[in-house]
Design a protein around this motif. Structure first.
Motif, mmCIF file in Angstrom:
data_model
loop_
_atom_site.group_PDB
_atom_site.id
_atom_site.type_symbol
_atom_site.label_atom_id
_atom_site.label_comp_id
_atom_site.label_asym_id
_atom_site.label_seq_id
_atom_site.Cartn_x
_atom_site.Cartn_y
_atom_site.Cartn_z
ATOM 1 N N GLU A 1 -19.992 19.509 -114.624
ATOM 2 C CA GLU A 1 -18.464 19.112 -114.816
ATOM 3 C C GLU A 1 -18.070 18.452 -113.416
ATOM 4 O OE1 GLU A 1 -16.107 22.709 -115.760
ATOM 5 O OE2 GLU A 1 -16.473 22.154 -118.022
ATOM 6 N N GLU B 1 -17.617 14.473 -113.186
ATOM 7 C CA GLU B 1 -16.210 13.890 -112.675
ATOM 8 C C GLU B 1 -16.767 12.687 -111.483
ATOM 9 O OE1 GLU B 1 -12.441 13.185 -111.967
ATOM 10 O OE2 GLU B 1 -13.373 14.062 -113.688
ATOM 11 N N SER C 1 -15.753 8.807 -111.695
ATOM 12 C CA SER C 1 -15.016 8.340 -110.507
ATOM 13 C C SER C 1 -15.559 7.075 -109.926
ATOM 14 C CB SER C 1 -14.963 9.252 -109.333
ATOM 15 O OG SER C 1 -16.105 9.396 -108.637
#
Length: 369
Positions: A262, A266, A270
């Motif tokens: 996870e 992320e 980004s």
């Protein structure tokens, strides 16, 4: 002796007109043969041509040649230069022609006065150094008269030398006035292209990437792969949690791997997010902007290069060249005075004047009667 003189006197009274004509002839011959300074002449012929007689072209695009009678106008320009006062002054400075033409003898008609000023010298030179354009042949004829054959040849060679220098100066003005501006534009666009290349190289070095689009695709593929792995782990965790407790080592390991995936997802998301200044979208936008600047600079440089080559070929086709058709030579034959021609002219003028005088006398007699 007295009888001869009386006989001549009677003949003069009987035929005064013929006597006057004979006297004119004797005076003419005496002056030409005994007093007048002999002159020699050296003649040369030149033609002014442009480099391109036919229409020039660059990559199949024709360049029209303006001025169908350009050779004539160029020749007339050279003629006017050779007949100008500046050229006469250059001749005098180079060869001391004033001294050459100021002969100390009784010939006050064809020689230059000893106290002649610059204007008198220039007017005298108009008769001795000439340039005439032959419209039929398209040739500029240069002639130089002097009191020695060597000096006549030297003047004629100086005429050709200065005519060539004049043509070279015209060519230099043509190239400097037209090509210089095109060359400045070419250099300016070349500098802009170099700046655009340097800006792109600096950006790629700072972001440690060569292709933003490739990096973006790589990030998307990474997110998809990680999300697939995350889904598998979550499915495995759900199945094993049905018969294992949360404190078991196996479930803890799966949970830790889920957290790690996870976090990786992320992080990758980004990179392609548009909401952070250092995001992949922001870098992609800046990369596209630099690429546009580079393409614009390339097009501007190519256009400037094409214009420069086009103008260079056009200017080259208009450059002038002086071609010597007949070189001056030393002619040891005396060309002037033309004794027979001048004698016939003088006698003819005397005959016309006597005829007019006789006509006037006859008219006066008739009016008195």
């Amino acid at each position: 002796m007295m009888r001869v003189i009386k006989g001549l006197g009677q003949k003069v009274k009987k035929k005064p007109n013929l006597t006057l004509i004979g006297l004119v002839a004797v005076c003419s011959l005496s002056y030409q043969l005994l007093i007048q300074t002999p002159r020699y002449e050296s003649i040369s012929r030149v033609v002014i041509k442009s480099s391109g007689n036919e229409s020039a072209s660059v990559e199949g695009m024709p360049i029209p040649q303006l001025g169908m009678d350009q050779g004539r106008s160029d020749a007339l320009l050279v003629r006017d230069y050779l007949l100008g006062s500046d050229f006469s002054n250059q001749l005098n400075e180079e060869m001391d022609l004033k001294k050459h033409y100021q002969v100390d003898n009784l010939d006050y008609i064809t020689t230059l006065k000893s106290d002649a000023d610059d204007m008198e010298f220039y007017e005298y030179m108009q008769e001795r150094v000439t340039a005439e354009y032959d419209d039929y042949a398209g040739v500029l004829e240069l002639a130089a008269q002097a009191f020695t054959a060597q000096m006549a040849e030297d003047i004629a060679e100086f005429q050709i030398l200065k005519a060539q220098e004049f043509i070279n100066n015209v060519n230099q003005k043509i190239t400097s006035s037209q090509i210089l501006s095109a060359l400045e534009e070419l250099n300016r666009t070349m500098l802009s292209l170099d700046i655009a290349k340097r800006d792109l190289a600096k950006f790629q070095e700072a972001t440690n990437t060569l292709d933003i689009a490739s990096d973006a695709q790589s990030s998307i593929e990474t997110v998809a792969r990680l999300e697939g792995e995350l889904a598998s782990l979550k499915t495995m965790h759900g199945l094993k949690s049905k018969y294992l407790t949360e404190n078991t080592f196996e479930l803890k390991s799966i949970s830790d791997n889920i957290v790690v995936l996870e976090a990786q997802i992320e992080s990758e998301r980004s990179k392609i997010s548009a909401f952070k200044p250092d995001s992949l979208n922001a870098r992609s936008h800046r990369y596209d902007e630099l690429m546009v600047h580079l393409e614009v600079a390339k097009v501007a440089y190519q256009n400037a290069l094409f214009s420069y080559e086009l103008l260079h070929k056009e200017v080259h086709s208009t450059l002038k060249h002086l071609i010597v058709v007949q070189t001056p030579i030393i002619d040891e034959r005396q060309r002037y005075p033309e004794v027979l021609k001048n004698l016939a002219t003088h006698v003819g003028i005397a005959g016309i004047l006597l005829f007019i005088l006789a006509f006037i006398r006859a008219s006066l007699r008739e009016s008195k009667d």
